[in-house]
Write a protein that holds these residues in place. Structure first.
Motif, mmCIF file in Angstrom:
data_model
loop_
_atom_site.group_PDB
_atom_site.id
_atom_site.type_symbol
_atom_site.label_atom_id
_atom_site.label_comp_id
_atom_site.label_asym_id
_atom_site.label_seq_id
_atom_site.Cartn_x
_atom_site.Cartn_y
_atom_site.Cartn_z
ATOM 1 N N LEU A 1 40.793 39.076 30.345
ATOM 2 C CA LEU A 1 39.521 39.705 30.114
ATOM 3 C C LEU A 1 38.560 39.480 31.365
ATOM 4 N N PRO A 2 38.754 38.304 32.703
ATOM 5 C CA PRO A 2 37.929 38.642 33.121
ATOM 6 C C PRO A 2 37.647 40.007 34.077
ATOM 7 N N SER A 3 39.146 40.464 34.138
ATOM 8 C CA SER A 3 39.538 41.549 35.201
ATOM 9 C C SER A 3 38.851 43.235 34.517
ATOM 10 N N LEU A 4 38.208 43.239 32.946
ATOM 11 C CA LEU A 4 36.879 44.329 32.765
ATOM 12 C C LEU A 4 35.955 43.853 32.959
ATOM 13 N N TYR A 5 35.623 42.866 34.576
ATOM 14 C CA TYR A 5 34.450 42.518 34.353
ATOM 15 C C TYR A 5 34.794 43.346 35.692
ATOM 16 N N PRO A 6 34.330 44.486 36.644
ATOM 17 C CA PRO A 6 34.804 44.794 37.770
ATOM 18 C C PRO A 6 33.462 43.951 38.886
ATOM 19 N N ASP A 7 33.869 43.761 39.732
ATOM 20 C CA ASP A 7 32.633 43.267 40.728
ATOM 21 C C ASP A 7 31.525 44.879 40.730
#
Length: 632
Positions: free
Chosen positions: A23-29
């Motif tokens: 899931l964190p990969s769906l929240y880009p920096d």
């Protein structure tokens, strides 16, 4: 068609874990600018952050969720264009601060609490810094020759070889003797104890003289050692920085390429990597009080006694100086370990040092007869001054790099007792300076100075373009494979497509957990994995079709299809995994990135293609009693 309950439980656990850590990969920096100190000891406080916010506001640049991380201020902006404008505007803060491009995480806090982080991106996707450093080969030989001259003087005395004078000039050691017999004894000793010097016996007005210089073979050995040692030291320093998937490799005979993905604070990277620093431990001269004014702490200008040198004390700006003996007790090359902390006695910063066996012996021998005297820690740093010369005819500017050395005494303490392999350095200005010095010593000394020849920052805008293209190619590949599977294998093809989605989630989760970086070659590995992930299901489906043609019932065909295709799937994936492992073992940079992604994809695809699809097929067909036809 029975399927064990523990396998269902395993699949559920894997699905949950994969989903959470993918899931964190769906929240880009998001783009941000970072403000840090030009020096390790520079403090960044709330006033600097407020001043930066006012500057951005005056330039109509909005920022949000500003924060402090690791003695640096992080200001988030809305776009890469605003990021570049903010960097230019914040240069008004002055030379005491460094403004660098950075990326700020947007992962929800509840995911961060369970250790879920977005997958790290490589230099070509996230951006980062690229350095090209050049090793100063002349300095490497000069440093080694200086060490050899000191060792030679000690060896001659230990072996009762008489000489009048030993001097070093332009990488040539000149030894003067009282007579030819002493010179012959020295030449014979040198031949017996290695042949690193070319010897030239000459007669001068002062008597028999021996000139020593390194042989060509010895020079090549020193130069090769300098490059390899610097390469190892750089890798150690990068590991200390915590940068994953960094590229450090040689280029030509005297250059080293360093690429740090995700690190866009070029000031920190240059300060740690390019710092050609070393320590020397020397005794303070007994004549220090005669030549250094005790009121001002400055050298009084008289001719220095033989075998001594004057150095700045504690900082170049303080004006204080110390008179040190020229002979070194030992250098930072003998440091085996170093750590920084706060002193329990004074509360100031200190560095605890552990020497190797040879260094411990040198220290104990030197301090045995120096109790009551002061020992100084000399910090030596090689730097470059960059100037530009304008051609009067073409008006073109040429960059000129002039090397110079800064030597500062950072500590001078009285020797209370004979020292051994463990002791501490105090008197450092800040905990940050102590931490940085410990890192330098712990990661190893550079064998020769290095200078930055090229510095390039890969911005996040270019990385975003590569990411968009990579995502598009992955989507196209996935859609084409999914259509083909449904068209040829119907429900079984749809089940294989679901397994493919699980496979991608598992790859993202595993790479995030391992801290592996994803680059363009890694995306290529994922795309190939998409094509290969359904290969096992193609084998299984074709085997089920054959079993039905041979007269087996639908359930018997399913069981036989999975059981009989199993060995073939294992063999094909194992051989592919071995090839990927070889690529990882002997490759570097992009090849390693491709191999890592491919190996993870192979392992995940075997689990999803065999275990996950088998469980779904069992749920669909397992409890049907009058099953006469399969959607395949």
């Amino acid at each position: 068609m029975r399927y064990p309950a523990w396998k269902y439980l395993l699949i559920i656990v894997v699905l949950i874990v994969s989903t959470l850590y993918a899931l964190p990969s769906l929240y880009p920096d998001e783009p941000a600018v970072q403000i840090s100190g030009a020096k390790a000891g520079t403090k960044i406080d709330q006033s600097i952050l407020q001043k930066a916010e006012q500057i951005l506001k005056s330039q109509n640049i909005s920022s949000h969720d500003n924060s402090f991380t690791n003695n640096a201020a992080l200001l988030r902006v809305n776009s890469t264009d605003a990021q570049l404008k903010a960097k230019e505007a914040l240069r008004q803060l002055g030379d005491d601060y460094v403004v660098a491009l950075n990326l700020a995480p947007t992962t929800p806090e509840w995911l961060q609490k369970i250790g879920a982080k977005p997958m790290k991106l490589g230099l070509d996707l996230r951006g980062g810094v690229h350095f090209l450093l050049e090793v100063d080969m002349d300095k490497a030989i000069a440093q080694r020759m200086d060490t050899s001259s000191t060792d030679l003087r000690r060896q001659f005395r230990d072996n009762n070889i008489k000489f009048n004078n030993l001097a070093l000039n332009n990488n040539v050691i000149t030894v003067q003797f009282a007579n030819n017999d002493d010179r012959d004894a020295a030449m014979s000793f040198l031949r017996r104890n290695g042949n690193e010097f070319s010897q030239q016996a000459i007669a001068t007005d002062t008597g028999p003289t021996l000139r020593l210089s390194y042989t060509d073979v010895r020079k090549q050995e020193i130069q090769s050692y300098a490059v390899n040692q610097n390469l190892t030291t750089l890798r150690n320093r990068i590991n200390e920085l915590g940068v994953a998937e960094a590229l450090v490799q040689t280029q030509g005979n005297n250059r080293i390429v360093v690429e740090l993905p995700g690190v866009q604070d070029t000031a920190e990277a240059k300060r740690v990597l390019g710092r050609t620093a070393n320590l020397e431990f020397r005794l303070v001269s007994d004549q220090n009080d005669q030549y250094i004014d005790q009121m001002t702490g400055k050298y009084n200008g008289q001719p220095l006694p033989a075998g001594t040198e004057v150095f700045a004390y504690q900082s170049l700006d303080s004006g204080r100086q110390l008179l040190l003996n020229r002979n070194r007790i030992l250098t930072g090359e003998r440091v085996q370990n170093a750590s920084s902390n706060l002193s329990t006695d004074t509360g100031g910063a200190e560095v605890n040092i552990t020497l190797d066996n040879a260094g411990g012996k040198l220290m104990s021998d030197a301090t045995r007869s120096a109790i009551g005297k002061r020992m100084a820690v000399l910090f030596i740093e090689n730097k470059q001054k960059i100037s530009y010369v304008t051609d009067p005819q073409t008006h073109a500017q040429t960059e000129v790099r002039t090397p110079y050395t800064e030597s500062v005494v950072i500590n001078a303490a009285t020797v209370q007792q004979m020292l051994g392999s463990q002791f501490r350095i105090t008197g450092l200005s800040s905990p940050q300076e102590a931490s940085e010095l410990a890192l330098m010593l712990r990661s190893g000394a550079l064998a020769a100075p290095m200078y930055f020849v090229e510095e390039r920052v890969v911005g996040p805008s270019l990385g975003q373009e590569n990411i968009d293209k990579g995502i598009l190619s992955t989507e196209v590949g996935f859609i084409l494979v999914a259509i083909w599977m449904i068209a040829f294998f119907r429900l079984f093809g749809l089940i294989a497509n679901f397994a493919l989605v699980v496979n991608l989630a598992m790859i993202l989760a595993v790479m995030s957990l391992l801290g592996a970086s994803l680059s363009l070659p890694g995306i290529a590995g994922i795309i190939i994995t998409i094509g290969m992930a359904v290969d096992a299901n193609v084998l299984i489906c074709e085997r089920i079709r054959e079993e039905i043609k041979w007269g087996a019932s639908p359930k018997q065909a399913i069981v036989a299809g999975y059981d009989r295709a199993y060995n073939t799937i294992i063999d094909s994936n194992l051989t592919t995994f071995i090839v990927a492992f070889i690529l990882f073992a002997i490759g570097s940079g992009p090849i390693k990135s491709f191999a890592v992604t491919h190996m993870i994809g192979i392992v995940c695809s075997m689990f999803t293609s065999i275990t996950v699809t088998r469980a779904i097929v069992q749920l669909v067909y397992g409890k049907r009693r009058n099953l006469t036809k399969l959607s395949i």
